[in-house]
Design an enzyme around this catalytic site. Structure first.
Site, PDB file in Angstrom:
ATOM      1  N   CYS A 112      24.115  45.525  89.438  1.00 13.92           N
ATOM      2  CA  CYS A 112      23.325  45.811  90.648  1.00 13.92           C
ATOM      3  C   CYS A 112      23.789  47.070  91.380  1.00 13.92           C
ATOM      4  CB  CYS A 112      23.367  44.619  91.591  1.00 13.92           C
ATOM      5  SG  CYS A 112      22.863  43.090  90.803  1.00 13.92           S
ATOM      6  N   HIS A 251      21.332  46.650  98.610  1.00 12.68           N
ATOM      7  CA  HIS A 251      20.828  46.009  97.396  1.00 12.68           C
ATOM      8  C   HIS A 251      20.173  44.694  97.801  1.00 12.68           C
ATOM      9  CE1 HIS A 251      20.496  43.963  93.682  1.00 12.68           C
ATOM     10  NE2 HIS A 251      21.521  43.155  93.900  1.00 12.68           N
ATOM     11  N   ASN A 281      15.374  39.997  93.360  1.00 20.06           N
ATOM     12  CA  ASN A 281      16.521  40.848  93.061  1.00 20.06           C
ATOM     13  C   ASN A 281      16.238  41.609  91.765  1.00 20.06           C
ATOM     14  OD1 ASN A 281      18.945  41.915  92.172  1.00 20.06           O
ATOM     15  ND2 ASN A 281      20.161  40.097  92.621  1.00 20.06           N
TER      16      ASN A 281
HETATM   17  N1  ACO Z   1      15.955  24.925  93.587  1.00 16.04           N
HETATM   18  C1  ACO Z   1      16.436  23.799  94.156  1.00 16.04           C
HETATM   19  N2  ACO Z   1      17.754  23.511  94.199  1.00 16.04           N
HETATM   20  C2  ACO Z   1      18.600  24.438  93.680  1.00 16.04           C
HETATM   21  C3  ACO Z   1      18.147  25.628  93.083  1.00 16.04           C
HETATM   22  C4  ACO Z   1      16.760  25.849  93.040  1.00 16.04           C
HETATM   23  N3  ACO Z   1      16.232  26.951  92.511  1.00 16.04           N
HETATM   24  N4  ACO Z   1      19.216  26.320  92.647  1.00 16.04           N
HETATM   25  C5  ACO Z   1      20.300  25.622  92.972  1.00 16.04           C
HETATM   26  N5  ACO Z   1      19.943  24.467  93.583  1.00 16.04           N
HETATM   27  C6  ACO Z   1      20.790  23.407  94.085  1.00 16.04           C
HETATM   28  C7  ACO Z   1      22.145  23.394  93.443  1.00 16.04           C
HETATM   29  O1  ACO Z   1      22.084  22.701  92.216  1.00 16.04           O
HETATM   30  C8  ACO Z   1      22.961  22.670  94.483  1.00 16.04           C
HETATM   31  O2  ACO Z   1      22.768  21.307  94.331  1.00 16.04           O
HETATM   32  P1  ACO Z   1      24.016  20.283  94.469  1.00 16.04           P
HETATM   33  O3  ACO Z   1      24.503  20.503  95.868  1.00 16.04           O
HETATM   34  O4  ACO Z   1      23.356  18.981  94.222  1.00 16.04           O
HETATM   35  O5  ACO Z   1      24.983  20.723  93.431  1.00 16.04           O
HETATM   36  C9  ACO Z   1      22.320  23.097  95.799  1.00 16.04           C
HETATM   37  O6  ACO Z   1      21.038  23.641  95.469  1.00 16.04           O
HETATM   38  C10 ACO Z   1      23.111  24.138  96.561  1.00 16.04           C
HETATM   39  O7  ACO Z   1      23.566  25.125  95.660  1.00 16.04           O
HETATM   40  P2  ACO Z   1      24.393  26.369  96.139  1.00 16.04           P
HETATM   41  O8  ACO Z   1      24.763  27.181  94.949  1.00 16.04           O
HETATM   42  O9  ACO Z   1      25.456  25.967  97.086  1.00 16.04           O
HETATM   43  O10 ACO Z   1      23.283  27.113  96.989  1.00 16.04           O
HETATM   44  P3  ACO Z   1      23.461  28.400  97.846  1.00 16.04           P
HETATM   45  O11 ACO Z   1      23.047  28.163  99.219  1.00 16.04           O
HETATM   46  O12 ACO Z   1      24.777  29.064  97.604  1.00 16.04           O
HETATM   47  O13 ACO Z   1      22.347  29.326  97.213  1.00 16.04           O
HETATM   48  C11 ACO Z   1      22.142  31.110  95.655  1.00 16.04           C
HETATM   49  C12 ACO Z   1      22.395  29.633  95.850  1.00 16.04           C
HETATM   50  C13 ACO Z   1      20.760  31.430  96.186  1.00 16.04           C
HETATM   51  C14 ACO Z   1      22.211  31.458  94.179  1.00 16.04           C
HETATM   52  C15 ACO Z   1      23.188  31.887  96.455  1.00 16.04           C
HETATM   53  O14 ACO Z   1      24.475  31.416  96.162  1.00 16.04           O
HETATM   54  C16 ACO Z   1      23.133  33.345  96.170  1.00 16.04           C
HETATM   55  O15 ACO Z   1      22.170  34.021  96.457  1.00 16.04           O
HETATM   56  N6  ACO Z   1      24.226  33.896  95.651  1.00 16.04           N
HETATM   57  C17 ACO Z   1      24.278  35.303  95.360  1.00 16.04           C
HETATM   58  C18 ACO Z   1      23.982  35.472  93.967  1.00 16.04           C
HETATM   59  C19 ACO Z   1      23.109  36.626  93.675  1.00 16.04           C
HETATM   60  O16 ACO Z   1      22.401  37.175  94.478  1.00 16.04           O
HETATM   61  N7  ACO Z   1      23.167  36.969  92.413  1.00 16.04           N
HETATM   62  C20 ACO Z   1      22.310  37.921  91.906  1.00 16.04           C
HETATM   63  C21 ACO Z   1      22.995  38.879  91.051  1.00 16.04           C
HETATM   64  S1  ACO Z   1      24.336  39.627  91.835  1.00 16.04           S
HETATM   65  C22 ACO Z   1      23.824  40.425  93.100  1.00 16.04           C
HETATM   66  O17 ACO Z   1      22.814  41.013  93.037  1.00 16.04           O
HETATM   67  C23 ACO Z   1      24.607  40.310  94.288  1.00 16.04           C
END
Ligand code: ACO
Length: 327
Positions: A112, A251, A281
């Site tokens: 990214c 980003h 993203n």
């Molecule tokens: N729909 C419904 N539930 C979901 C989904 C979905 N699409 N995805 C995950 N969950 C669930 C998980 O299984 C978890 O359930 P559990 O508590 O029963 O285990 C729950 O939601 C919470 O999961 P978390 O990972 O804690 O959710 P969080 O609030 O952290 O959000 C996310 C997840 C959106 C991926 C976040 O961590 C994020 O955006 N991280 C940054 C990652 C990113 O942007 N990566 C892209 C590439 S790198 C970059 O560009 C920075």
């Protein structure tokens, strides 16, 4: 002598994938995706649309926007983790498609942060006197390496390309760039197979190892600290106060990361650009797509100070501060 951004361009696939579409594919909901990420729709390439298609379209727009011709470009750098092929480079495909002749062309891999890594290289090339004008492109078709059965990742990503032309000028446009990496965190966001460590086999395909694997929580935690820190550093080194920033283009990873980064920097929310709701993203493409959009909407005026910051797989992170000068 300085370096300016003389032109911008972007290209996106036509196909739109909505949260409602995703509700039919995995166990998720529009409500979860919207509140956790800010994303409503994303653009997805068709099967017959490789990354180069969007890179070439974005490049044409950027070159025209700079008032130049392909023959004016001295070097092409493409930042991508979804090249058309492992080799030849997507940059070679772009330069030959645009009839640029035998100029240097190569890809870089910084996930990214790739667009800002490319900008750093192009800026250095021009400042050193090696080349006058560089075309840099951030392009991804992440949909091609997304596991459409993994709800943790498939709701996040989109496809597209953005490009910029950098050129030597009497004016100073690029006031500072900082780039960093931390390879110890590589396994928090990666694609395990398809390289020399784990070449493609029946086993790797069966085990779904040709897709993005991500520890979202860890990526989130690092993104919200590293991005504001490096953005602050680049401003400090350039001697620019955060109050002087006209537009902050981070980003587009997650709306919560964007908001948190803006808050940590103390930037007025109205000056923080976001299009994640529509495009998701798009990794290396997200900053130049957003920049092109903001410019096209007339949000950028001569002498405006633009702050850019990115974070991604590697881990890699980077920031740049640019004074908008077109002359
Ligand atoms: N729909 C419904 N539930 C979901 C989904 C979905 N699409 N995805 C995950 N969950 C669930 C998980 O299984 C978890 O359930 P559990 O508590 O029963 O285990 C729950 O939601 C919470 O999961 P978390 O990972 O804690 O959710 P969080 O609030 O952290 O959000 C996310 C997840 C959106 C991926 C976040 O961590 C994020 O955006 N991280 C940054 C990652 C990113 O942007 N990566 C892209 C590439 S790198 C970059 O560009 C920075």
């Amino acid at each position: 002598m300085g370096v300016i951004v003389a032109g911008l361009g972007a290209s996106l696939p036509e196909k739109v994938l909505t949260n409602q579409d995703l509700e039919k594919m995995v166990d998720t909901s529009d409500e979860w995706i919207t509140t956790r990420t800010g994303i409503k729709t994303r653009r997805i390439a068709r099967e017959d649309e490789p990354s180069s298609k969007f890179a070439i379209e974005a490049a044409k727009i950027a070159i025209e926007n700079a008032g130049m011709k392909p023959a004016d470009i001295d070097v092409v750098i493409v930042a991508t983790v979804t090249p058309d092929m492992m080799f030849p480079s997507t940059a070679c495909i772009v330069s030959s498609s645009l009839g640029m002749g035998e100029i240097p062309a190569f890809d870089i891999s910084a996930a990214c942060s790739g667009f800002l890594y490319a900008m750093n290289i192009a800026d250095s090339f021009i400042r050193s006197g090696k080349y006058n004008t560089a075309l840099i492109i951030g392009v991804e078709t992440l949909s091609k390496i997304t596991d459409w059965e993994d709800r943790n990742t498939c709701v996040l990503f989109g496809d597209g390309a953005g490009a910029a032309v950098l050129t030597r000028s009497d004016e100073e446009g690029i006031l500072g760039i900082e780039v960093r990496s931390d390879g110890t965190k590589g396994d928090l966001l990666y694609m395990p197979a398809g390289g020399s460590r784990m070449p493609a086999s029946m086993e790797t395909v069966k085990n779904r190892l040709h897709f993005i694997k991500m520890n979202g929580r860890e990526v989130f935690k690092h993104a919200v600290t590293k991005m504001p820190a490096i953005a602050k550093e680049v401003l400090d080194k350039a001697g620019i106060s955060v109050k002087d920033v006209s537009l902050f283009i981070p980003h587009q990873a997650n709306q919560r990361i964007t908001v948190s980064t803006g808050e940590r920097l103390g930037i007025d929310p109205e000056k923080v650009y976001s299009n994640i709701e529509r495009f998701g993203n798009t990794s290396a493409a997200s900053i130049p797509i957003a920049w092109w959009e903001a410019y096209s909407k007339g949000m950028i005026k001569e002498n405006d100070i633009i702050l850019l910051a990115a974070f991604g797989g590697g881990f890699t992170w980077a920031a740049a501060v640019v004074k908008w000068r077109r002359k």
